[in-house]
Scaffold this active site. Structure first.
Site, PDB file in Angstrom:
ATOM      1  N   LYS A   1      30.381  27.754  44.826  1.00 21.18           N
ATOM      2  CA  LYS A   1      30.894  29.502  44.893  1.00 21.18           C
ATOM      3  C   LYS A   1      32.042  28.725  43.664  1.00 21.18           C
ATOM      4  O   LYS A   1      32.304  28.268  43.548  1.00 21.18           O
ATOM      5  CB  LYS A   1      31.005  30.299  45.153  1.00 21.18           C
ATOM      6  CG  LYS A   1      32.580  29.978  46.443  1.00 21.18           C
ATOM      7  CD  LYS A   1      33.147  30.579  47.797  1.00 21.18           C
ATOM      8  CE  LYS A   1      34.310  29.499  48.120  1.00 21.18           C
ATOM      9  NZ  LYS A   1      34.523  30.490  50.005  1.00 21.18           N
TER      10      LYS A   1
ATOM     11  N   ARG B   1      37.161  41.069  57.293  1.00 18.33           N
ATOM     12  CA  ARG B   1      36.937  40.540  55.611  1.00 18.33           C
ATOM     13  C   ARG B   1      35.503  40.960  55.301  1.00 18.33           C
ATOM     14  O   ARG B   1      35.257  41.988  54.790  1.00 18.33           O
ATOM     15  CB  ARG B   1      36.967  39.362  55.252  1.00 18.33           C
ATOM     16  CG  ARG B   1      36.848  38.602  53.835  1.00 18.33           C
ATOM     17  CD  ARG B   1      37.504  37.378  53.006  1.00 18.33           C
ATOM     18  NE  ARG B   1      36.040  36.954  53.263  1.00 18.33           N
ATOM     19  CZ  ARG B   1      36.500  35.224  53.634  1.00 18.33           C
ATOM     20  NH1 ARG B   1      37.436  34.632  52.304  1.00 18.33           N
ATOM     21  NH2 ARG B   1      35.096  34.180  52.949  1.00 18.33           N
TER      22      ARG B   1
ATOM     23  N   TYR C   1      58.583  30.391  22.476  1.00 21.20           N
ATOM     24  CA  TYR C   1      58.633  31.459  23.196  1.00 21.20           C
ATOM     25  C   TYR C   1      59.692  31.933  24.041  1.00 21.20           C
ATOM     26  O   TYR C   1      60.416  31.316  25.127  1.00 21.20           O
ATOM     27  CB  TYR C   1      57.496  32.391  23.993  1.00 21.20           C
ATOM     28  CG  TYR C   1      56.333  33.044  22.949  1.00 21.20           C
ATOM     29  CD1 TYR C   1      56.477  33.363  22.118  1.00 21.20           C
ATOM     30  CD2 TYR C   1      55.178  32.362  23.930  1.00 21.20           C
ATOM     31  CE1 TYR C   1      55.441  33.656  21.141  1.00 21.20           C
ATOM     32  CE2 TYR C   1      53.917  32.351  22.847  1.00 21.20           C
ATOM     33  CZ  TYR C   1      54.071  33.137  21.700  1.00 21.20           C
ATOM     34  OH  TYR C   1      52.947  33.052  21.162  1.00 21.20           O
TER      35      TYR C   1
ATOM     36  N   MET D   1      50.469  31.189  25.454  1.00 15.28           N
ATOM     37  CA  MET D   1      48.144  30.973  25.732  1.00 15.28           C
ATOM     38  C   MET D   1      48.031  30.249  25.893  1.00 15.28           C
ATOM     39  O   MET D   1      46.848  29.376  26.355  1.00 15.28           O
ATOM     40  CB  MET D   1      48.023  32.411  24.639  1.00 15.28           C
ATOM     41  CG  MET D   1      46.721  32.559  25.539  1.00 15.28           C
ATOM     42  SD  MET D   1      46.316  34.063  24.175  1.00 15.28           S
ATOM     43  CE  MET D   1      46.412  35.070  24.709  1.00 15.28           C
TER      44      MET D   1
HETATM   45  C1  LIG Z   1      34.534  29.378  50.276  1.00 16.98           C
HETATM   46  C2  LIG Z   1      34.165  29.999  52.016  1.00 16.98           C
HETATM   47  C3  LIG Z   1      33.323  27.947  52.613  1.00 16.98           C
HETATM   48  C4  LIG Z   1      34.510  27.154  52.085  1.00 16.98           C
HETATM   49  O1  LIG Z   1      35.828  27.110  52.416  1.00 16.98           O
HETATM   50  P1  LIG Z   1      36.490  25.997  52.269  1.00 16.98           P
HETATM   51  O2  LIG Z   1      38.377  26.804  52.480  1.00 16.98           O
HETATM   52  O3  LIG Z   1      37.284  26.063  50.494  1.00 16.98           O
HETATM   53  O4  LIG Z   1      36.916  24.770  52.488  1.00 16.98           O
HETATM   54  C5  LIG Z   1      33.351  28.431  53.614  1.00 16.98           C
HETATM   55  N1  LIG Z   1      33.084  29.056  54.293  1.00 16.98           N
HETATM   56  C6  LIG Z   1      32.737  30.690  53.532  1.00 16.98           C
HETATM   57  C7  LIG Z   1      32.632  31.614  54.267  1.00 16.98           C
HETATM   58  C8  LIG Z   1      33.717  30.491  52.123  1.00 16.98           C
HETATM   59  O5  LIG Z   1      33.660  31.440  51.850  1.00 16.98           O
END
Ligand SMILES: *Cc1c(COP(=O)(O)O)cnc(C)c1O
Length: 357
Positions: A50, A144, A260, A308
């Site tokens: 992701k 969650r 800055y 930036m």
């Molecule tokens: C992001 C995520 C993972 C991976 O977690 P890491 O801590 O990056 O290894 C696994 N399962 C779910 C449901 C996640 O949201």
């Protein structure tokens, strides 16, 4: 309003090479997955890809993981699916946010990508859209996303064709009593549904031992070189190596200020190099504190505030020239400790201006 003249059709606007590079160490990425797969014991390791593979770039990461024979891929959004479909089969992809409306359910069915069903509402949407094989997330205490354990007994969930039953650990990187508590809750849910496979552990969860492995683990951070727990240090190598080009070099006198708000003032003759990276690239202001860039074995401390698009470094004892590339910090646990940012944040904010290769 006067619009500019259109460019000639035969002009190909291929931009010159970028002044920011993110080199992905393919061998390290494969090595990390192999280590996580091995540490997962009897379970297989999947991959969380992701957020553009945690900022490293899905178009670089996905082909490498495919080549390493990774079978299960997890993204969060449906918008992340098309890019991943260039490399892996739809049936290997799970979308963690599930189906929130009929369009998402239709997209899942048309593509063959599996949603992770997170609520009774999502289960109903999925069934109404025609449904089919899916995964189910049960919330064992992170509060969650996911069904409550008791909701698994709802007839609509009982009617689902479930491949993976998942849950997610809240405190896997800590030696916390929450871990065995979540494990016990997850185990109690297992007899409630018919699922082909079970999955609980993220990267850090893998180190909690075989009880946490079930059939499939879902590492993300550690794949990309993050070290969520010190016990992982020996197994995980750095994957992402960022570099920025020197735009200009100038010589300052004592009393001259840099950047800055003039937060750094020279107390002697100082050679300053301006580097083509800034907070818009994910090099946040707090990352510039107590931080140095490298040029071969030379250390070039960051001076003053991060802009930036630029940072300034002390090049007084360096041979670096304008146009040379400097190594930006890439040691995730170290940057995290100095900046207060999590290793996840440091990776996922890496900007679009890095040329990833
Ligand atoms: C992001 C995520 C993972 C991976 O977690 P890491 O801590 O990056 O290894 C696994 N399962 C779910 C449901 C996640 O949201």
């Amino acid at each position: 309003m006067n619009l500019p003249e259109p460019l000639p059709a035969n002009l190909h606007l291929e931009p010159p090479p970028a002044s920011l590079r993110l080199r992905i160490d393919r061998a390290a990425l494969v090595g990390n997955w192999n280590a996580l797969h091995r540490l997962s014991g009897k379970a297989a390791a999947g991959a969380a890809v992701k957020a553009d593979a945690y900022g490293l770039g899905i178009d670089v990461v996905a082909p490498i993981l495919c080549g390493a024979d990774v079978r299960e891929y997890f993204v969060a959004h449906w918008s992340e699916v098309p890019a991943l479909l260039n490399y892996v089969e739809a049936s290997q992809i799970s979308v963690l946010h599930g189906v929130g409306n009929a369009q998402e359910a239709r997209f899942a069915i048309v593509t063959g990508v599996r949603p992770v069903i997170n609520s009774l509402r999502q289960a109903a949407l999925w069934v109404e859209a025609g449904g089919g094989r899916c995964n189910v997330m049960v919330d064992s205490g992170i509060n969650r996303l996911g069904l409550a354990p008791a909701e698994l007994c709802d007839p609509i969930v009982q009617g689902l064709e479930i491949d993976i039953l998942l849950s997610h650990l809240a405190s896997a990187e800590e030696d916390s009593a929450q871990n065995p508590r979540q494990l016990a809750i997850f185990r109690d849910t297992v007899p409630l549904v018919k699922a082909e496979r079970l999955s609980l552990a993220n990267s850090a969860g893998i180190m909690l031992g075989p009880d946490y492995h079930f059939d499939l683990t879902r590492p993300g951070l550690a794949l990309y070189g993050g070290i969520p727990h010190p016990s992982m240090q020996e197994h995980i190598a750095q994957v992402a190596f960022p570099q920025g080009a020197v735009l200009q070099i100038r010589d300052l006198h004592a009393g001259d200020a840099v950047g800055y708000n003039a937060t750094w003032v020279a107390d002697r003759e100082t050679r300053v190099a301006t580097v083509s990276v800034g907070h818009a690239d994910g090099f946040l202001r707090q990352m510039g504190v107590d931080c140095a860039l490298q040029h071969d074995q030379e250390r070039l401390p960051v001076l003053g505030r991060v802009s930036m698009d630029m940072i300034m470094v002390d090049a007084s004892s360096s041979t670096v020239k304008e146009g040379d590339f400097l190594d930006l910090p890439g040691d995730l646990p170290g940057i995290s400790q100095r900046s207060g940012l999590s290793q996840y944040e440091i990776l996922t904010i890496l900007g679009k201006r890095f040329e990833r290769s």
